[in-house]
Write a protein that holds these residues in place. Structure first.
Motif, PDB file in Angstrom:
ATOM      1  N   SER A 827      62.994  -1.276 -44.066  1.00 53.46           N
ATOM      2  CA  SER A 827      62.022  -1.459 -45.158  1.00 53.46           C
ATOM      3  C   SER A 827      60.716  -2.043 -44.602  1.00 53.46           C
ATOM      4  O   SER A 827      60.703  -2.644 -43.520  1.00 53.46           O
ATOM      5  N   TRP A 828      59.624  -1.831 -45.342  1.00 46.36           N
ATOM      6  CA  TRP A 828      58.310  -2.332 -44.911  1.00 46.36           C
ATOM      7  C   TRP A 828      57.408  -2.485 -46.131  1.00 46.36           C
ATOM      8  O   TRP A 828      57.779  -2.137 -47.253  1.00 46.36           O
ATOM      9  N   GLN A 829      56.172  -2.984 -45.934  1.00 50.84           N
ATOM     10  CA  GLN A 829      55.166  -3.107 -46.988  1.00 50.84           C
ATOM     11  C   GLN A 829      53.900  -2.353 -46.564  1.00 50.84           C
ATOM     12  O   GLN A 829      53.676  -2.141 -45.358  1.00 50.84           O
ATOM     13  N   TYR A 830      53.100  -1.970 -47.543  1.00 50.78           N
ATOM     14  CA  TYR A 830      51.860  -1.243 -47.234  1.00 50.78           C
ATOM     15  C   TYR A 830      50.865  -1.483 -48.357  1.00 50.78           C
ATOM     16  O   TYR A 830      51.217  -1.470 -49.537  1.00 50.78           O
ATOM     17  N   ASN A 831      49.576  -1.659 -47.998  1.00 50.30           N
ATOM     18  CA  ASN A 831      48.509  -1.825 -48.985  1.00 50.30           C
ATOM     19  C   ASN A 831      47.303  -1.042 -48.489  1.00 50.30           C
ATOM     20  O   ASN A 831      46.597  -1.472 -47.563  1.00 50.30           O
ATOM     21  N   GLY A 832      47.101   0.136 -49.064  1.00 49.05           N
ATOM     22  CA  GLY A 832      45.985   0.969 -48.626  1.00 49.05           C
ATOM     23  C   GLY A 832      45.980   2.280 -49.374  1.00 49.05           C
ATOM     24  O   GLY A 832      46.713   2.468 -50.360  1.00 49.05           O
ATOM     25  N   PRO A 833      45.138   3.238 -48.926  1.00 52.56           N
ATOM     26  CA  PRO A 833      45.063   4.553 -49.564  1.00 52.56           C
ATOM     27  C   PRO A 833      46.432   5.238 -49.552  1.00 52.56           C
ATOM     28  O   PRO A 833      47.305   4.882 -48.755  1.00 52.56           O
ATOM     29  N   PRO A 834      46.624   6.242 -50.429  1.00 54.00           N
ATOM     30  CA  PRO A 834      47.918   6.935 -50.500  1.00 54.00           C
ATOM     31  C   PRO A 834      48.316   7.520 -49.144  1.00 54.00           C
ATOM     32  O   PRO A 834      47.498   8.148 -48.477  1.00 54.00           O
ATOM     33  N   VAL A 835      49.601   7.279 -48.796  1.00 53.89           N
ATOM     34  CA  VAL A 835      50.139   7.759 -47.517  1.00 53.89           C
ATOM     35  C   VAL A 835      51.600   8.172 -47.680  1.00 53.89           C
ATOM     36  O   VAL A 835      52.241   7.857 -48.680  1.00 53.89           O
ATOM     37  N   GLN A 836      52.080   8.903 -46.699  1.00 59.71           N
ATOM     38  CA  GLN A 836      53.515   9.054 -46.465  1.00 59.71           C
ATOM     39  C   GLN A 836      53.822   8.371 -45.136  1.00 59.71           C
ATOM     40  O   GLN A 836      52.919   8.042 -44.373  1.00 59.71           O
TER      41      GLN A 836
END
Length: 938
Positions: A827-836
């Protein structure tokens, strides 16, 4: 006065008479009794004499040959028809006459036909030791008995024998009677009469050429011609010859010096090299003789002119003899001769074999293979005479048969094959497995199928020695004076032979009905017209349930156990292997196979006469191939029905591994259901709950936490079972993806997408039983659009998206092994434009799998993921919109080690399933701490 005087006189006489001594009264009555007995005995003896047969001159010289008939009533042997040469008194040398009379009848030329002195000694012996214990027959009486009378030991026949001897002496000279005797006597090796015997043993046709030792041998042979056979037993014959020489000295026929010179002779040096031709089927004929002699008192099949109806199947007999031969066409490969370890001269000996074929329905003996390359005349019969340890062929007889009979065990009954078994009082000796390992909990069927020793011994101990012995004795197993020992459980104590063992196995094949194996159905005495029926009566010795259940277990032995080599396609057969071992012998001294169909029962032994020599490797399989070839040949063109299950036995499907046996539940996998046999009324009634479907989780709730930008899900679960929870989620109705497996009752789903709807699913899964899961519980939660205070950030984000090349790296990357599974939870976290997210798994710098996902987590399994290995997990965000399309962010990596799986056993008899301990490795503990720290910093 006169009257008074007479009265007094009478009274005095009466008084005097009343005073007669007691001893005179006893003497008087004794005399009266003896006279009465004498008159009675005399009358009885007179009757015996009156009913004695007449002296028939035609019967005096030549013994009558006995005729043997096969199972179809066809003549196959005429014993004694050719082995005769008549001799006259003038042809007899004095040394032979002296040897015979000194041995058989020292006063022959002096008595009138009966010897009063010998009769007196015999009377005393018969009173003290029982009638028939010692005979007093003269040579004349022996001629009478063999010519005119039955060999039975009866007073009437003995009286007739003495009477006829007196008559014979009046009619014939001593010389003529001795001539009759020496022409009539059987000397072994199918030789009748002394002339033929001299030719058979010494190659001499002129009796005057006989030496003193040779005459002594001929004089000693008639007592026990089989035992004293000089070809086979020269040492025993030497003892008998010395006895004859002693009697000749005692009666003044020779001097002690002459006797001593004769004693120095080497008996084999006297014998001819040309041994006599044997009657066909000697192994079978030998057993016929034994049965007739045992059951018809005193009968001799070689001299009594009997008609003997036997059970032999000559086709089966010839095939058995062929398989035991060295014929080039024989499909059986026997080992080459080996050096006898007990020989100082390097003598080589070959492997031997013995086989018995029975009719399963009747117990009739159809064929006997007594020795390799045929049994010589009166030779050692390995099928009927030997006593060798039977090995594991005793397990149905001493262990599992009595367990089912006495304790109603099922074929599923659980036994623990858990290691060497200590023999009490043996000083540390143990019974061990023949295999490379122990199998843990197994069924009785599997224990017998694989011939496991420890379960067999445990069964024997539970049955008890008394019950085991009683069961075996009913099957014809003889223990004699031997005590039953623990090692009898695996056939390592008392001895047996193929005839006895085949008889025991036939009872299993025949529904529990036993009768002694027999070769003779009846014997006719043509002269008297008397017929004796020798067919034994059948007897129920065990329940039909025991017989059928043992048979069904033994079918498993042949189909998928130690006896597979004996299996015959499309022919229902059952059987058991057996081998023996000794610490001081390399290999197996004995190898066995006993098996049966509904038509035939066959028992085979192979080994060496010297049991200090062992069979090696594949040589122990020879009995299985002998059985297979014999059973296949006999079954050609014959219908062989399968064994019929009696009403006393029921088939029940049970859950494998349940102890005690339990019925499967609706959720028990098909792979965990086995069908076994139970004695009717003992079948299981309780249902196993091992695979019952787990209850679903309760009160599943999910809420969005704005501050952490995550969904918090929680639920309740009440159980004492070891369970974990598989959490999956779908976004806006898309495909569900498993997020994690946890033993906690809550989970955090981080970095959720704004404005989306998540459906959360939780399934309870058993920690012990693979595939046992609950119905899923679901709930939904809506993630709101970004709040007003985030609008500026949104605009900045849009600008960045339009600018392109601004995809940030992920954060809080965590990877940990999933308990009870060979899988990794990432698992991880992400904050930014839409991605895969492109997720790559590597080992030692080499990628082994790559996946692209749209969620901030993935469960990695399969495709090279193995216990005990360390993997590197790399996650790269990849832009999806506008100028960011296909643009990669910075890669982030972490490592994780999957712990070794727990190799401990389980409850189901050796299965490795469900053996995890819930995760206690150092790697798991470290991974958990790192994960916690990252979530907190986020």
């Amino acid at each position: 006065m006169a009257e008074n005087g007479q009265s007094r006189t009478a009274r005095r006489k009466q008084k005097k008479a009343s005073k007669k001594p007691l001893w005179k009264k006893i003497a008087l009555w004794t005399i009266v009794a003896m006279l009465a007995i004498g008159i009675g005995v005399g009358a009885l003896f007179t009757y015996y004499i009156a009913t004695a047969p007449d002296i028939d001159a035609s019967k005096l010289d030549t013994p009558f040959s006995s005729k043997l008939y096969d199972k179809d009533g066809e003549l196959f042997a005429d014993l004694g028809r050719k082995q005769r040469t008549k001799v006259e008194f003038d042809d007899l040398p004095q040394v032979l006459i002296d040897a015979v009379t000194a041995t058989e009848d020292a006063r022959f030329f002096d008595h009138p036909g009966i010897d009063v002195w010998r009769i007196g000694g015999a009377v005393v012996a018969n009173i003290t030791d029982g009638f028939g214990s010692e005979g007093a027959s003269t040579i004349t009486q022996q001629v009478v008995e063999k010519s005119f009378l039955s060999p039975e030991k009866k007073i009437s026949l003995k009286v007739q024998e003495m009477w006829l001897a007196l008559q014979l002496e009046r009619k014939y000279s001593k010389e003529r009677i001795l001539e009759m005797y020496l022409n009539k006597i059987f000397y072994g090796n199918q030789a009748y009469g002394v002339a033929k015997a001299a030719e058979v043993y010494f190659g001499k046709t002129d009796l005057n050429e006989l030496t003193l030792p040779e005459a002594a041998i001929l004089a000693g042979l008639p007592q026990r011609p089989t035992a004293y056979n000089p070809f086979k037993n020269p040492d025993l014959m030497k003892d008998r010859m010395n006895t004859v020489l002693h009697l000749m000295v005692e009666h003044g026929k020779i001097t002690e010096k002459e006797a001593e010179e004769a004693r120095q002779v080497d008996i084999p040096s006297l014998l001819t090299d040309e041994k006599p031709d044997s009657t066909k089927y000697q192994a079978f004929v030998q057993q016929v003789r034994k049965e007739v002699e045992q059951k018809v008192d005193g009968a001799d099949i070689y001299t009594d002119g009997l008609k003997i109806y036997t059970t032999i199947d000559t086709d089966a007999q010839e095939h058995v003899e062929f398989l035991l031969s060295d014929s080039e066409d024989n499909p059986i490969s026997y080992p080459e001769p080996v050096v006898n370890p007990d020989s100082d001269e390097g003598e080589k000996v070959g492997a031997e074999a013995g086989m018995t074929v029975l009719d399963t329905k009747t117990g009739a003996v159809r064929a006997i293979g007594g020795a390799r390359n045929g049994l010589e005349s009166q030779g050692f019969n390995h099928a009927t005479q030997m006593e060798r340890q039977p090995g594991s062929t005793f397990k149905p007889i001493m262990d599992y048969g009595p367990a089912i009979e006495n304790m109603q065990w099922s074929t599923y009954h659980q036994l623990n094959d858990d290691g060497p078994y200590d023999i009490a009082g043996s000083g540390g000796k143990q019974i061990e497995t023949w295999a490379d390992s122990y199998f843990g909990w197994v069924t009785a069927r599997y224990a017998l199928q694989q011939s496991l020793n420890v379960p067999a011994v445990k069964t024997f101990e539970e049955v008890g020695q008394k019950n085991a012995k009683a069961f075996a004795e009913k099957l014809g197993i003889g223990f004699g004076d031997n005590n039953v020992k623990l090692t009898d459980a695996i056939g390592g104590n008392i001895g047996t032979n193929p005839l006895e063992l085949a008889g025991a196995y036939r009872a299993f094949a025949n529904g529990g009905i036993y009768n002694e194996p027999y070769t003779v159905t009846k014997v006719e005495f043509p002269e008297s017209g008397k017929t004796v029926n020798l067919k034994p009566e059948p007897e129920a010795v065990m329940s039909d349930s025991t017989a059928y259940m043992i048979t069904d277990m033994l079918k498993s032995v042949v189909q998928q156990g130690t006896g597979e080599l004996a299996n015959i396609p499309d022919l229902p057969i059952a059987g058991k292997t057996g081998t023996t071992t000794r610490p001081d012998v390399e290999g197996s001294p004995d190898a066995w196979f006993s098996g049966y169909s509904t038509n035939y029962t066959i028992s085979v032994w192979t080994g060496y006469d010297n049991n200090n020599i062992g069979l090696q490797g594949a040589e122990t399989k020879i009995p299985l191939t002998l059985f297979k070839h014999t059973m296949s040949e006999l079954s050609k063109g014959m219908e062989t029905p399968d064994f019929t299950k009696p009403d006393s036995v029921v088939e029940v499907a049970v859950e494998e591994g349940s102890r005690p046996a339990k019925l499967p539940s609706d959720y028990t996998p098909e792979s965990q259901i086995v069908t076994e046999l139970f004695v009717k009324g003992t079948e299981p009634t309780k249902t196993s709950d091992r695979y019952d479907q787990l209850d679903p989780v309760k009160d599943l709730k999910a809420t969005f936490d704005k501050e952490s930008n995550s969904i918090q899900a929680e639920w309740k679960y009440d159980t004492e079972q070891e369970v974990s929870f598989k959490v999956s989620a779908s976004v806006d109705g898309g495909q569900k993806q498993e997020l994690s497996s946890t033993e906690e009752t809550s989970i955090e789903i981080a970095n959720v997408e704004p404005g989306t709807e998540y459906e959360i699913q939780v399934v309870a899964a058993s920690g012990k039983t693979e595939g046992n899961t609950s119905e899923p519980a679901t709930t939904t939660v809506k993630v709101p659009e970004d709040m007003e205070d985030d609008e500026d950030e949104e605009e900045d984000g849009d600008e960045k998206e339009n600018e392109g090349g601004n995809i940030p790296a992920i954060g809080s990357l965590s990877a940990k092994p999933i308990p009870s599974e060979v899988a990794i939870d990432v698992s991880w976290q992400y904050n930014g434009p839409p991605v895969q997210y492109e997720v790559t798994v590597s080992q030692g710098g080499t990628p082994i799998q790559t996946q692209t996902v749209g969620t901030k987590g993935i469960v990695i399994e399969g495709n090279g993921v193995q216990p005990g290995q360390t993997y590197s997990i790399t996650v790269v965000p990849v832009g999806q919109n506008g100028a960011n399309q296909g643009v990669n962010g910075e890669a982030k990596s972490t490592e994780v080690t999957i712990p070794q799986s727990d190799e401990g056993g389980s409850d189901d008899g050796g299965s490795d399933e469900g053996s995890s301990d819930g995760g206690s490795s150092d790697e798991e503990e470290t991974g958990g701490e790192e994960d916690t720290e990252e979530k907190e910093s986020a």
